[in-house]
Design an enzyme around this catalytic site. Structure first.
Site, PDB file in Angstrom:
ATOM      1  N   GLU A 108      -0.611  -9.649  -0.549  1.00 50.04           N
ATOM      2  CA  GLU A 108      -1.743 -10.227  -0.261  1.00 50.04           C
ATOM      3  C   GLU A 108      -2.564  -9.581  -1.486  1.00 50.04           C
ATOM      4  OE1 GLU A 108      -1.678  -6.605   2.380  1.00 50.04           O
ATOM      5  OE2 GLU A 108      -2.745  -7.972   4.312  1.00 50.04           O
ATOM      6  N   GLY A 144       0.483  -5.073   0.748  1.00 52.62           N
ATOM      7  CA  GLY A 144      -0.599  -5.730  -0.286  1.00 52.62           C
ATOM      8  C   GLY A 144      -0.127  -5.283  -1.123  1.00 52.62           C
ATOM      9  N   GLU A 165       4.900  -4.806   7.533  1.00 51.08           N
ATOM     10  CA  GLU A 165       3.986  -3.461   8.153  1.00 51.08           C
ATOM     11  C   GLU A 165       4.641  -3.342   9.150  1.00 51.08           C
ATOM     12  OE1 GLU A 165       2.605  -6.359   6.167  1.00 51.08           O
ATOM     13  OE2 GLU A 165       0.272  -5.667   4.370  1.00 51.08           O
ATOM     14  N   ALA A 187       0.967  -1.576   0.072  1.00 51.97           N
ATOM     15  CA  ALA A 187      -0.198  -0.103  -0.044  1.00 51.97           C
ATOM     16  C   ALA A 187       0.988   0.988   0.204  1.00 51.97           C
ATOM     17  CB  ALA A 187      -1.113   0.285   1.163  1.00 51.97           C
TER      18      ALA A 187
HETATM   19  N1  CAA Z   1       4.719   3.064  -0.622  1.00 49.04           N
HETATM   20  C1  CAA Z   1       4.683   4.458  -1.698  1.00 49.04           C
HETATM   21  N2  CAA Z   1       6.134   4.877  -1.786  1.00 49.04           N
HETATM   22  C2  CAA Z   1       6.777   3.455  -2.272  1.00 49.04           C
HETATM   23  C3  CAA Z   1       6.908   1.764  -1.260  1.00 49.04           C
HETATM   24  C4  CAA Z   1       5.029   1.642  -0.150  1.00 49.04           C
HETATM   25  N3  CAA Z   1       4.441   1.411  -0.077  1.00 49.04           N
HETATM   26  N4  CAA Z   1       7.335   1.065  -1.774  1.00 49.04           N
HETATM   27  C5  CAA Z   1       8.488   2.327  -2.099  1.00 49.04           C
HETATM   28  N5  CAA Z   1       8.089   3.206  -2.396  1.00 49.04           N
HETATM   29  C6  CAA Z   1       8.957   3.819  -3.693  1.00 49.04           C
HETATM   30  C7  CAA Z   1       9.734   4.772  -2.823  1.00 49.04           C
HETATM   31  O1  CAA Z   1       9.861   5.985  -1.578  1.00 49.04           O
HETATM   32  C8  CAA Z   1      11.448   5.029  -3.753  1.00 49.04           C
HETATM   33  O2  CAA Z   1      11.176   6.600  -3.882  1.00 49.04           O
HETATM   34  P1  CAA Z   1      11.289   7.573  -4.423  1.00 49.04           P
HETATM   35  O3  CAA Z   1      12.499   7.304  -5.067  1.00 49.04           O
HETATM   36  O4  CAA Z   1      10.675   8.635  -4.882  1.00 49.04           O
HETATM   37  O5  CAA Z   1      12.385   8.283  -2.999  1.00 49.04           O
HETATM   38  C9  CAA Z   1      10.836   4.275  -4.764  1.00 49.04           C
HETATM   39  O6  CAA Z   1       9.359   4.077  -4.442  1.00 49.04           O
HETATM   40  C10 CAA Z   1      11.681   3.335  -4.590  1.00 49.04           C
HETATM   41  O7  CAA Z   1      11.915   2.850  -3.812  1.00 49.04           O
HETATM   42  P2  CAA Z   1      13.362   2.785  -3.044  1.00 49.04           P
HETATM   43  O8  CAA Z   1      14.543   3.531  -3.583  1.00 49.04           O
HETATM   44  O9  CAA Z   1      12.814   2.206  -1.455  1.00 49.04           O
HETATM   45  O10 CAA Z   1      13.788   1.463  -3.967  1.00 49.04           O
HETATM   46  P3  CAA Z   1      14.565   0.238  -3.064  1.00 49.04           P
HETATM   47  O11 CAA Z   1      15.052  -1.033  -4.308  1.00 49.04           O
HETATM   48  O12 CAA Z   1      16.104   0.793  -2.620  1.00 49.04           O
HETATM   49  O13 CAA Z   1      13.759  -0.611  -2.376  1.00 49.04           O
HETATM   50  C11 CAA Z   1      11.868  -1.824  -1.194  1.00 49.04           C
HETATM   51  C12 CAA Z   1      12.847  -1.137  -2.702  1.00 49.04           C
HETATM   52  C13 CAA Z   1      12.614  -2.907  -0.309  1.00 49.04           C
HETATM   53  C14 CAA Z   1      10.025  -2.724  -1.501  1.00 49.04           C
HETATM   54  C15 CAA Z   1      11.193  -0.658  -0.636  1.00 49.04           C
HETATM   55  O14 CAA Z   1      11.010   0.602  -0.560  1.00 49.04           O
HETATM   56  C16 CAA Z   1      10.713  -0.448   1.278  1.00 49.04           C
HETATM   57  O15 CAA Z   1      10.459  -1.250   1.752  1.00 49.04           O
HETATM   58  N6  CAA Z   1       9.042  -0.126   0.607  1.00 49.04           N
HETATM   59  C17 CAA Z   1       8.170  -0.366   1.439  1.00 49.04           C
HETATM   60  C18 CAA Z   1       7.769  -1.372   1.807  1.00 49.04           C
HETATM   61  C19 CAA Z   1       6.698  -2.071   2.667  1.00 49.04           C
HETATM   62  O16 CAA Z   1       6.966  -1.844   3.729  1.00 49.04           O
HETATM   63  N7  CAA Z   1       5.466  -2.171   2.400  1.00 49.04           N
HETATM   64  C20 CAA Z   1       4.758  -2.390   3.215  1.00 49.04           C
HETATM   65  C21 CAA Z   1       3.440  -1.545   2.764  1.00 49.04           C
HETATM   66  S1  CAA Z   1       2.091  -1.259   3.959  1.00 49.04           S
HETATM   67  C22 CAA Z   1       1.104  -1.769   2.995  1.00 49.04           C
HETATM   68  O17 CAA Z   1       0.455  -2.980   2.475  1.00 49.04           O
HETATM   69  C23 CAA Z   1      -0.694  -2.286   4.034  1.00 49.04           C
HETATM   70  C24 CAA Z   1      -1.184  -3.380   3.887  1.00 49.04           C
HETATM   71  O18 CAA Z   1      -2.082  -4.611   4.123  1.00 49.04           O
HETATM   72  C25 CAA Z   1      -2.774  -3.373   2.754  1.00 49.04           C
END
Ligand code: CAA
Length: 262
Positions: free
Chosen positions: A116, A113, A136, A69
């Site tokens: 999921e 998500g 999460e 998400a």
């Molecule tokens: N939401 C918003 N933006 C996101 C995102 C997310 N879930 N995941 C990645 N991005 C964005 C980053 O902020 C970044 O944006 P900028 O270039 O503007 O800084 C861009 O995508 C690239 O990401 P990274 O620079 O972090 O890329 P990376 O290769 O270093 O890392 C990753 C990749 C491990 C996937 C890392 O981006 C990450 O940990 N993302 C979040 C994963 C996460 O926590 N997901 C759970 C979300 S909550 C949820 O999903 C609730 C639910 O159950 C419904």
């Protein structure tokens, strides 16, 4: 119809074709915002209602199926904001209600998500680059779109607890061993493999495909005795279709069946 956050196209060369949906927020690693989920639901409903489509495929980019998400969009929301609007998960029931088979073609990250969403599809074919996880907990929340419920059913309580509580990612090989994905293929072959699987399904009889999906979902969601009874009734009802006559006649007469029913 044109969309802002997804791409849609029709693929295949059979009588019935495949509705391909590509999540398209590459800069955000296909983070699932409300707009994207709305569009995904609308596109899936349109393909589901189209008799020319037999199967739906959802995919992302090489780097990410979806990284979860949209955290930036959620960051400032309060309890009442999310509770009242049923934020982020409100569109997800649409996906669950799709009656045609839905295949997830996963390369790269399928997190939160994203994992999921992949699990809401009927099965997952993964590239060898795929990584699955429910991180999460790192954000001070828990999975909110079925992760704590579907993961234990798919991969056992032990592995689900491990992923949900430690936030670690599972690679494609482990995901296949655990039963989360049905096949792992080299990344370059992902779309060909998935589209071939979809075409394979498209060529079968529509009613038997739809009932098979419904029956397997019964096994997944309900008690065994009820599922067996449900399957039996579905099985009986297929003898009312022309395609059952066609399929069995083709077998007996050693020819290829030409299924007609959508
Ligand atoms: N939401 C918003 N933006 C996101 C995102 C997310 N879930 N995941 C990645 N991005 C964005 C980053 O902020 C970044 O944006 P900028 O270039 O503007 O800084 C861009 O995508 C690239 O990401 P990274 O620079 O972090 O890329 P990376 O290769 O270093 O890392 C990753 C990749 C491990 C996937 C890392 O981006 C990450 O940990 N993302 C979040 C994963 C996460 O926590 N997901 C759970 C979300 S909550 C949820 O999903 C609730 C639910 O159950 C419904």
């Amino acid at each position: 119809m044109s969309y802002e956050f997804i791409l849609t196209e029709v693929r295949g060369d059979g009588e019935r074709k495949t509705g391909l949906i590509t999540l398209n927020r590459p800069k955000q690693l296909n983070a699932l915002n409300d707009g994207l989920m709305n569009e995904l639901g609308a596109a899936m409903k349109a393909f589901d209602a189209d008799d020319g489509i037999g199967c739906i495929v959802i995919t992302g980019s090489e780097k990410a199926f979806a990284a979860g998400a949209d955290i930036a969009a959620m960051a400032s929301w309060t309890y009442m904001d999310v509770y009242k609007t049923d934020y982020i998960t409100r569109n997800w029931e649409t996906i669950r209600a799709i009656r045609k088979p839905v295949i997830a073609a996963v390369a790269g990250f399928a997190l939160g998500g994203g994992c999921e969403l992949a699990m809401m599809c009927d099965f997952i074919i993964a590239a060898d680059t795929a990584k699955f996880g429910q991180p999460e907990i790192k954000l001070g929340i828990i999975p909110g779109a079925g992760g704590t419920q579907r993961l234990p059913r798919a991969i056992s309580k032990a592995k689900a607890m491990d992923l949900v509580l430690t936030s670690r990612m599972m690679d494609a090989a482990e995901a296949e061993r655990a039963g989360l994905v049905s096949r792992v293929v080299p990344a370059a072959e992902l779309m060909d493999t998935v589209l071939a699987a979809a075409q394979n399904i498209n060529d079968f009889s529509g009613p038997s495909v739809m009932m098979a999906k419904e029956c397997v979902n019964r096994a997944y969601e309900g008690p065994l005795a009820e599922g067996i009874q449900f399957e039996r009734r579905m099985f009986h009802s297929l003898f009312a279709t022309e395609d059952q006559k066609e399929g069995m006649d083709a077998f007996v007469n050693k020819r290829k069946p030409a299924f007609k029913q959508r």
